[in-house]
Every structure is written in structure tokens, then in C-alpha cells.
Design a protein around this motif. Structure first.
Motif, PDB file in Angstrom:
ATOM      1  N   SER A  36      -9.200   5.251  -9.956  1.00 35.45           N
ATOM      2  CA  SER A  36      -9.566   4.045  -9.214  1.00 35.45           C
ATOM      3  C   SER A  36     -10.216   3.004 -10.118  1.00 35.45           C
ATOM      4  O   SER A  36     -11.085   2.245  -9.697  1.00 35.45           O
ATOM      5  N   GLU A  37      -9.798   2.986 -11.380  1.00 39.84           N
ATOM      6  CA  GLU A  37     -10.371   2.006 -12.302  1.00 39.84           C
ATOM      7  C   GLU A  37      -9.284   1.443 -13.207  1.00 39.84           C
ATOM      8  O   GLU A  37      -8.533   2.188 -13.829  1.00 39.84           O
ATOM      9  N   MET A  89      -3.710  -0.491  -7.100  1.00 45.16           N
ATOM     10  CA  MET A  89      -4.697  -1.103  -8.007  1.00 45.16           C
ATOM     11  C   MET A  89      -4.059  -1.552  -9.309  1.00 45.16           C
ATOM     12  O   MET A  89      -4.399  -2.596  -9.869  1.00 45.16           O
ATOM     13  N   LEU A 131     -12.597  -3.178  -3.054  1.00 44.81           N
ATOM     14  CA  LEU A 131     -12.400  -3.358  -4.497  1.00 44.81           C
ATOM     15  C   LEU A 131     -13.370  -4.390  -5.064  1.00 44.81           C
ATOM     16  O   LEU A 131     -13.738  -5.351  -4.397  1.00 44.81           O
ATOM     17  N   THR A 189      -9.734  -2.794   1.818  1.00 48.69           N
ATOM     18  CA  THR A 189     -10.102  -2.066   0.602  1.00 48.69           C
ATOM     19  C   THR A 189     -11.478  -2.535   0.109  1.00 48.69           C
ATOM     20  O   THR A 189     -11.856  -3.689   0.327  1.00 48.69           O
ATOM     21  N   GLU A 229     -17.291   2.768  -4.449  1.00 45.31           N
ATOM     22  CA  GLU A 229     -17.404   4.032  -3.706  1.00 45.31           C
ATOM     23  C   GLU A 229     -18.536   4.003  -2.683  1.00 45.31           C
ATOM     24  O   GLU A 229     -18.572   4.840  -1.779  1.00 45.31           O
ATOM     25  N   GLU A 234      -3.075   4.271  -3.488  1.00 42.78           N
ATOM     26  CA  GLU A 234      -4.167   3.467  -4.034  1.00 42.78           C
ATOM     27  C   GLU A 234      -4.024   3.189  -5.530  1.00 42.78           C
ATOM     28  O   GLU A 234      -4.237   2.076  -6.009  1.00 42.78           O
ATOM     29  N   GLU A 235      -3.625   4.225  -6.257  1.00 38.82           N
ATOM     30  CA  GLU A 235      -3.552   4.091  -7.717  1.00 38.82           C
ATOM     31  C   GLU A 235      -2.542   3.002  -8.111  1.00 38.82           C
ATOM     32  O   GLU A 235      -2.840   2.109  -8.913  1.00 38.82           O
ATOM     33  N   TYR A 269     -12.307  -1.998  -9.927  1.00 40.40           N
ATOM     34  CA  TYR A 269     -12.633  -0.643  -9.468  1.00 40.40           C
ATOM     35  C   TYR A 269     -12.920  -0.606  -7.974  1.00 40.40           C
ATOM     36  O   TYR A 269     -13.097  -1.641  -7.322  1.00 40.40           O
ATOM     37  N   LYS A 270     -12.955   0.609  -7.490  1.00 36.48           N
ATOM     38  CA  LYS A 270     -13.206   0.823  -6.078  1.00 36.48           C
ATOM     39  C   LYS A 270     -14.708   1.039  -5.900  1.00 36.48           C
ATOM     40  O   LYS A 270     -15.290   1.879  -6.589  1.00 36.48           O
ATOM     41  N   TRP A 286       0.809  -1.211   0.000  1.00 39.86           N
ATOM     42  CA  TRP A 286       0.000   0.000   0.000  1.00 39.86           C
ATOM     43  C   TRP A 286       0.848   1.269   0.000  1.00 39.86           C
ATOM     44  O   TRP A 286       0.343   2.380  -0.139  1.00 39.86           O
ATOM     45  N   GLN A 317      -5.184   1.749 -17.680  1.00 43.75           N
ATOM     46  CA  GLN A 317      -5.887   2.625 -16.754  1.00 43.75           C
ATOM     47  C   GLN A 317      -7.320   2.811 -17.270  1.00 43.75           C
ATOM     48  O   GLN A 317      -7.532   2.978 -18.464  1.00 43.75           O
TER      49      GLN A 317
END
Lengths: 177, 663
Positions: free
Chosen positions: A104-105, A77, A152, A150, A175, A73-74, A172-173, A69, A99
Motif C-alpha cells: 500500500s505504498e 494505487m 489515501l 479510499t 491505516e 488496491e495494489e 500511501y494508505k 477498483w 513500489q
């Protein structure tokens, strides 16, 4: 004796591809045995999905020491996406990681995959191949999410066995969590 | 009014003048400790698998109690639950029932017999526990990163209450057994640290949430244990000052310091400062971490609490804690591995016999063995784990049995054998063709990442040889004629390994050099190097060359590089190889060495060319030289160290010691 590089690499490749092909075949041979032992009341898809779940959780545990970590985050992932793609590539798939729309994807794409071809030889429905891959990836995320705290998720957008030309998974995260 | 358990007067000792702060008394709770020295609780796997204390553990701790010269001596942490979820080591002492008290009393009595302060530690291993059962317990169900540890399950509130009570009950048993001071272990991944860390505590009830919630069970334990111990028995706690778990979102340093303050407010009488978890990816105590690297954490703790602060962690030399105590950065010098290597280390400091200290080389073999269910041993102290066996201590030989012994080779095996045999009364002569003592360690100690500390072993052996009258014949090559002239009663061949010629084809233009010449600086090495041999000598040499900016590749027969390095240190080497861009081809052989190129053959027959201008030979074989001569003359013969089987410094030292006892 001088090394014939072309010969060495060709032999190595041939053996690698045989090994990759055997991964798929071994799984489908095992699937036939499991379905037979499970009996006629059991749906083959349920066996396949349960297997994907158990294997995914185990593979996810292997991911834990390799994820970190510290870089945010980017990067986390992106590395996770690369791990998923790398695992798939070692089975003989041609994969890329891109990307997605936001930081976050991540999109994991596969344009060539030996699994549907092998499945066809063993009479496995193509939809099962698609759903099994999706379940495998989802199960991998279970321990990763708990370990790193996380939210995810992974979602299948396209699948070769559905005749869509390529596989596309969106990591993806969530949300909402 | 604080009172001591035993009276000590250090005023006549030279070490007390040299290190006045180390031998100054300190008050902890209502107890006066005569000095600032503590043998920190260390697991050893010596006890039986039901948790009962063995004679081996009693003998082990008594030796360390002698070493602290009146200071604190803590026995290993005990687990406290019958279900064994808190048991982290197969030989860990238990304390979940009164039936364990007699054994524990033996430990306290052994410490008291040396006039030291007996410490008792409560240690539920939590995340690194459950060694004998299928699953462990913790604040939350967080998966293990390292597969050698068992799965964890979330404790209910009732189970937390029970766990707190287990600590209190065990503390009472410790008091009944006669211990003088109590310690709660909350470090490196054990249960209490699991509750404190944001990484492992995801609870949303009152035992989770912010640092105060995560400390709630700890506060309850401290308060309960304090009550059980009464006013005369201080209660301390070991807590992480820095978890080094940023990669998994562990506590911030600020949260750690907050945990210290909360512990103090709850009644803790001292804090023992630690760094890192078993799971941390940052090295903390291995040889590659310079001594004194973590002292800033003790200083930080001192800035946040008013109770005494203790710390170990690479404080191997007395100068370091002496300075830190004088500067107000530390109160008590904790010692762990240094007293595994030399149980009398602080005693030797007090008696100004510092040069007789056998220094720990921070290899972590002792700790690596614990996780593999093996009894502790020490890389360089052959007596460790054998303190209860009188056969492991040198005994004088009868006058008629005194022998003249020729030891060939002044490396770690030969020197160890020499002083032990001389101590027993033999007339010992050490020969070496080199002018310096050390054998291959002279070169091995040139490798980077702390390997210079290996020479401390040689320095210790030299001093001991001098003390017991060993005669050195340096710069003298032992030949058949010399043996025939001297005709000793015994010959010990400690000649080190030989470096065999490569099996494949070697063309004329190839540059081949020996690993010792490379590390010793006498060989010319090009910019593209292949090191033949993927054991420790090859790795050390590869890193030595890579540090000079050379492109280095290791090729070796072992399936993995560093096969002979203990796992607790090997992971560091693997990282350093990657960082220095050293490629390793394992499970391979050399088929040809040509000018500028080597043909490597994999175990399954693939062949590939490797560009290199220099080949370094580090593969070793046993040394048969002189054996036939000695046997031919009918002289008693011993072969030890790498001359017998090429291994590592530890094997050399252990071989030397055992043969020194036997001759």
C-alpha cells in the motif's frame, strides 16, 4: 518526397519542449497577475497554494474515469501513482513510479523538473515551488478518495527545489482511517 | 378478486397461438393484465421545460398504447420536486403540483383510448438529475465520474423525509389523473438507486450502512405510495439486479437481490429488473451485446421474490420472452427501444405480421439525444417524435397525381422512399445494378460487434415494398439510355456514395482496394493494412480486418475517429479499436502511397511513414452520376441518402421517408 525521420522527430521534440516550457511560464505569468490583483496584504504563497488546491481538485475529477477498483488496491494505487507521474511528465518532468515498502505504498520520483527553473526566472521562492507541488497532489486525492471511498494520502519526502537532488512523493494508505 | 380494466380476447389472433405465454393474462396486485406486454417508461424530452405535457407526448404515448394491445403502457417518469433537483431531462414531465394533473390526465386518457393499462412512473433522477439547476441531491456527496452530470450534495434527514413525501404526493396526483398502476424508478443512477448503492450511499445514519439501512427510504416510499394508491392500484418498482459498478465498489449481486426481497416485504406488487448504471463501464444494451444476455438476471429475481418479475434489456424478439415466461424465468416482457423503432411491434406479433416489424438496431441514438437536451428521435423510425404531425404519415395521392417513379439504388434510402411512395399510390420501380437488395448495408452488415442487425432494416423495407407493389429491377444498371427509354415522371437517385481517388502521389506497386470489396470478401488484403477514412465505414472495416488477425491502422481527416457515430455507441468502438490494437491517426492526410508504405501528413505538417501492404479506401463523396441526364430530360429529380451527402443509415432512411412523402 522521402520522409527525413530525424528531421521530423527533431522538429516535433522542439515544439513539444517549447509547449512544456510555456506551461510553466504561463502559470508564473498568471501568478504575477493574481498577486497584483489580490493586493499587498495577500501573501504570494497563499495565492499559489489556493491555486494548487483548485487546480488539483479539477485534475482529480479528470482522474476518476481512468481509475478502476476491479484489480484491487495494489493495482489501483500503482495506477494512481502512474497518473500523477504521467501528468507531471507531460509538463516536462522525468518521472518514475516505484513500489514502496509495502503493497500500500507507492513512490513517485522525479529527477528532472522544469518548474524550479521557470520559477527562478520569475523570482519565485523555491520553497513555494515545493509546497505548491505537494498541495497540488494532495488536492488531486480529495475527489479520488471520496469517489472510491479510499483513505489515501501523499507526502513529500524530497524536493528538487529544496536542493535534495530529486523529488520523492510517497503515496500511501492511511491505516488510521 | 382481480379485475381487468378492459376486456381483451386474443383467441382469434394467430400470434396468440404462436406465442401463448405472451398473450396470457397475469395478476398484479388486484389488477388483471390481459397479456404479458409492457411499454416501459421512457423519457423523450417532448414536454415543455416547465414540465407540462405537450400534444407531441400524448400522440407519442397513444401510438405505443395501441401497440401493447391491452397490456401495460407507462408514460415517462415524472420528477416531483419544485426545486428541479430530480429533473434529469429538459423535457421531462413534472408532477410536483396539482396544476400538472390535467396534462397527465391527457396521457392516461390517450392510453385508455387504446384499451391499454395506463402506468405512471415516479422518477427522481438523483445523480443524473438537476439538468436545469446548478447542483443535485443524493444520499452522499460523491463526485461525478462523468462531467456532463452536476455536482451532488448530501441530503439532510429532513430532505429525505420531504423526498419521500414528494413521491407520495405525486402518486396521489397520478391516481387523480386516472392512471391504473404505479411504478417507482430506482435504476441506472436515479435517486433511489443512489440510496441503495454502496457506491453512492456513504451515510452513517439510519439511511445508510448495510443494505437494510440503504433501503430504508425506499421502504418508506413504497409504503407511502401504496397507501396513497389504495388497494386497487398496484405499485411496482424498478431496481437493478446488477449495478455493474464493481470498479467503483458498488453493490454485490447478493445485495441487489436482498433489495428485491426488502421491496417485496415493503409491499411492492412487482419488480422490474434492470442491469447497469449510466456510469457503468460494462455495455448493457448496445448492439454489441447479444440479445437475451441479461435474462439470467430475471431468472435470479424469480428465485428471490414471489411477485411478478418484468424485464426489457435486449429482448428484441418475441421468442425470447415467450421462452423465458414458459420456463418460469420472467413474467412480463418489457419493451422500450423496440417500440421506439416500431410502436406497433407487439400488435404485429399478435397479428402474425412479424415480418412487418421495423426492428431497433440498438444504436442508442434515442438515449444519446436525451442527454444532450434534444427531443428523442429514432435512427430508423422517421415518424418517431412526429406522431402528432399528420404530415408525417403517408397520404394517398389524387388519381391524377399518380406518378411513375424510377428509384435508382436499392439501399436503405431507395427502399424507404419506394414503399412510402408506393403506399401513397405511385407506380414505383426500383433499379439496382446488384442482384441483392441492401446497397452498402450488404457490406456494412459484415462488420463485427452486432452490425448484422443492420440488415433487419433492409428486410423490413423489402417486405413493405412487396406489400405495396413496388417493382424491382435488380441486376440492371441505370444508364442514360434507360432513363430516356422509360421517361419516368420522377427519378430518385439513391445510388450511394462514390469513393474518390486519393489526392496524393500513388506509385505503381501500391495495392489499393475499396472498403465494400473488403467487407464483401472480393478483395485480397495483406497482413498490414491502412484504412483511409476514420468515420464509421472505416472503423467497421478496420475491426473486420483486425478480427482476422491483421495489423490495421486507421488514418482519417476527421479530428476524432467515429465522428459520425453517436456518443452512446462511439465509446464502445473506441474500446474495440484498442482491444484489437487498431491505431488511429486522426486529423491527417495521405501524401504518398508507395509500395509497402504510406506517407501520412498530420494537420500541422509533420510527416511519417506507415508500413502497410494494402490501402483500403473508405472515404466517401456525394454521387453526381446521372444527375445531369435526369435534369437534361426535364424529369423531376430527387437525390437522397449517401448520394446526396455521405452520412449513415439513419440519414438514408429519413431522407427516403421524407421524399417518399413529398413526391
Amino acid at each position: 518526397m522521402p520522409v527525413n525521420t530525424e528531421k521530423e522527430i527533431t522538429t516535433l521534440w522542439r515544439n513539444l519542449h517549447t509547449a512544456q516550457s510555456e506551461i510553466c511560464k504561463t502559470y508564473y505569468r498568471w501568478r504575477e497577475v493574481a498577486i497584483e490583483i489580490a493586493g499587498p496584504e495577500t501573501k504570494p504563497l497563499d495565492v499559489a497554494l489556493k491555486a494548487a488546491e483548485m487546480m488539483g481538485v479539477d485534475i482529480g475529477k479528470n482522474f476518476l474515469p481512468r481509475l478502476n477498483w476491479l484489480k484491487g488496491e495494489e493495482t489501483f494505487m500503482l495506477n494512481l501513482g502512474r497518473q500523477l507521474a504521467g501528468m507531471w511528465a507531460s509538463e516536462g518532468a522525468a518521472t518514475t513510479v516505484e513500489q514502496g515498502e509495502g503493497p500500500s505504498e507507492i513512490l513517485i520520483k522525479c529527477t528532472r523538473d522544469p518548474w524550479p527553473t521557470a520559477a527562478r526566472h520569475y523570482g519565485v521562492p523555491m520553497e513555494e515551488v515545493a509546497l505548491t507541488r505537494e498541495r497540488l497532489f494532495q488536492a488531486i486525492l480529495v475527489d479520488v478518495n471520496v469517489f472510491f471511498d479510499t483513505p489515501l494520502k501523499i507526502e513529500m519526502l524530497k524536493a528538487i527545489p529544496r536542493g535534495e537532488g530529486e523529488w520523492v512523493f510517497k503515496l500511501y494508505k492511511d491505516e488510521s482511517k | 378478486m382481480a379485475k381487468p380494466i378492459f376486456e381483451w380476447d386474443y383467441s382469434s389472433y394467430p400470434g396468440a397461438k404462436k406465442y401463448p405465454k405472451l398473450f396470457e393474462p397475469i395478476q398484479i396486485g388486484n389488477l388483471l393484465i390481459p397479456n404479458r406486454i409492457k411499454y416501459a417508461a421512457t423519457e423523450d424530452n417532448f414536454n415543455d421545460h416547465n414540465g407540462f405535457i405537450t400534444d407531441a407526448d400524448v400522440a407519442y404515448i397513444r401510438r405505443r398504447a395501441e401497440g401493447v394491445v391491452g397490456g401495460l403502457c407507462f408514460m415517462q417518469g415524472v420528477y416531483m420536486d419544485e426545486a428541479q433537483k430530480g429533473q434529469g431531462y429538459v423535457g421531462q414531465a413534472a408532477c410536483w403540483d396539482d396544476k400538472y394533473i390535467p396534462g397527465l390526465k391527457k396521457m392516461a386518457d390517450a392510453i385508455h383510448a387504446e384499451k391499454a393499462v395506463a402506468g405512471f412512473q415516479l422518477m427522481d433522477c438523483g445523480r443524473v438529475g438537476a439538468v436545469e439547476v446548478p447542483a443535485g441531491h443524493g444520499p452522499s456527496t460523491v463526485p461525478q465520474r462523468l462531467r456532463i452530470f452536476k455536482p451532488m450534495y448530501e441530503m439532510s434527514k429532513e430532505e429525505i423525509k420531504e423526498m419521500v413525501q414528494q413521491h407520495v404526493d405525486a402518486a396521489r396526483r397520478g391516481v387523480d389523473a386516472g392512471f391504473d398502476i404505479m411504478e417507482i424508478s430506482g435504476i441506472v443512477g436515479y435517486l433511489i438507486s443512489n440510496f441503495i448503492s454502496s457506491y453512492t450511499n456513504r451515510r452513517t445514519d439510519e439511511y445508510g450502512g448495510d443494505i437494510h439501512g440503504r433501503m430504508k427510504s425506499v421502504v418508506e416510499i413504497i409504503q407511502g405510495v401504496k397507501e396513497a394508491c389504495g388497494p386497487d392500484i398496484p405499485v411496482g418498482i424498478r431496481l437493478c439486479a446488477e449495478e455493474l459498478l464493481d470498479d467503483v465498489r458498488g453493490n454485490t449481486p447478493e445485495e441487489s437481490m436482498e433489495s428485491y426481497k426488502i421491496a417485496e416485504e415493503a409491499g411492492a406488487d412487482y419488480i422490474s429488473v434492470t442491469a447497469g448504471w449510466q456510469e457503468s463501464i460494462v455495455p448493457v444494451i448496445s448492439r454489441d451485446v447479444p440479445m437475451g444476455s441479461w435474462i439470467h438476471l430475471a431468472k435470479l429475481a424469480k428465485e428471490h421474490v414471489n411477485i411478478p418479475v418484468q424485464m426489457a434489456y435486449r429482448l428484441f424478439l418475441p421468442e425470447l420472452p415467450e421462452k423465458a415466461i414458459a420456463a418460469g424465468e420472467l413474467d412480463i416482457w418489457e419493451i422500450c427501444r423496440s417500440m421506439i423503432a416500431d410502436p406497433l411491434m407487439p400488435k404485429k406479433v399478435l397479428e402474425d405480421r412479424q415480418d412487418e416489424i421495423r426492428h431497433c438496431v440498438a444504436c442508442n441514438l434515442c438515449l444519446a439525444r436525451l442527454f444532450r437536451d434534444a427531443p428523442m428521435t429514432c435512427y430508423i423510425n422517421p415518424v418517431c417524435a412526429h406522431e402528432h404531425d399528420e404530415n408525417f404519415f403517408p397520404k394517398p395521392v389524387e388519381e391524377d397525381d399518380e406518378k411513375e417513379i424510377m428509384i435508382v439504388g436499392a439501399g436503405p434510402a431507395g427502399l424507404e422512399c419506394a414503399y412510402v411512395a408506393a403506399q401513397r399510390g405511385h407506380d414505383v420501380h426500383v433499379y439496382d445494378k446488384e442482384e441483392a437488395l441492401g446497397g452498402t448495408i450488404l457490406e456494412a452488415s459484415k462488420a463485427p460487434y452486432g452490425d448484422e442487425e443492420l440488415m433487419t432494416c433492409i428486410n423490413y423495407q423489402r417486405i413493405m415494398c412487396e406489400k405495396f407493389g413496388v417493382e424491382f429491377h435488380l441486376g440492371t444498371e441505370v444508364t442514360e439510355e434507360l432513363i430516356q427509354d422509360e421517361m419516368p415522371d420522377s427519378v430518385v437517385l439513391a445510388t450511394g456514395p462514390v469513393y474518390p481517388e486519393i489526392g496524393g502521389t500513388v506509385s505503381e506497386g501500391a495495392t489499393i482496394v475499396n472498403v465494400l470489396d473488403v467487407l464483401g470478401g472480393s478483395a485480397e488484403v495483406g497482413d498490414n493494412v491502412m484504412v483511409w477514412g476514420n468515420r464509421k465505414p472505416g472503423i467497421g472495416c478496420a475491426l473486420f480486418l483486425a478480427k482476422q488477425g491483421k495489423r490495421v491502422t486507421i488514418v482519417g481527416k476527421e479530428k476524432t475517429a467515429g465522428f459520425d457515430v453517436n456518443p452512446s455507441f462511439k465509446w464502445r468502438y473506441m474500446i474495440y479499436l484498442r482491444q484489437n490494437r487498431v491505431m488511429a491517426y486522426n486529423d491527417c492526410d495521405i501524401e504518398e502511397i508507395n509500395e509497402g508504405e504510406v506517407i501520412v501528413k498530420t494537420y500541422d505538417g509533420y510527416r511519417f511513414p506507415l508500413k502497410c501492404d494494402t490501402v483500403v479506401m473508405s472515404e466517401r463523396e456525394a454521387n453526381e452520376g446521372l444527375k445531369a441526364v435526369v435534369q437534361g430530360e426535364g424529369i423531376e429529380l430527387f437525390v437522397i441518402g449517401d448520394a446526396l451527402v455521405p452520412r449513415n443509415m439513419s440519414s438514408a432512411v429519413h431522407d427516403g421517408y421524407r421524399i417518399g412523402l413529398r413526391i
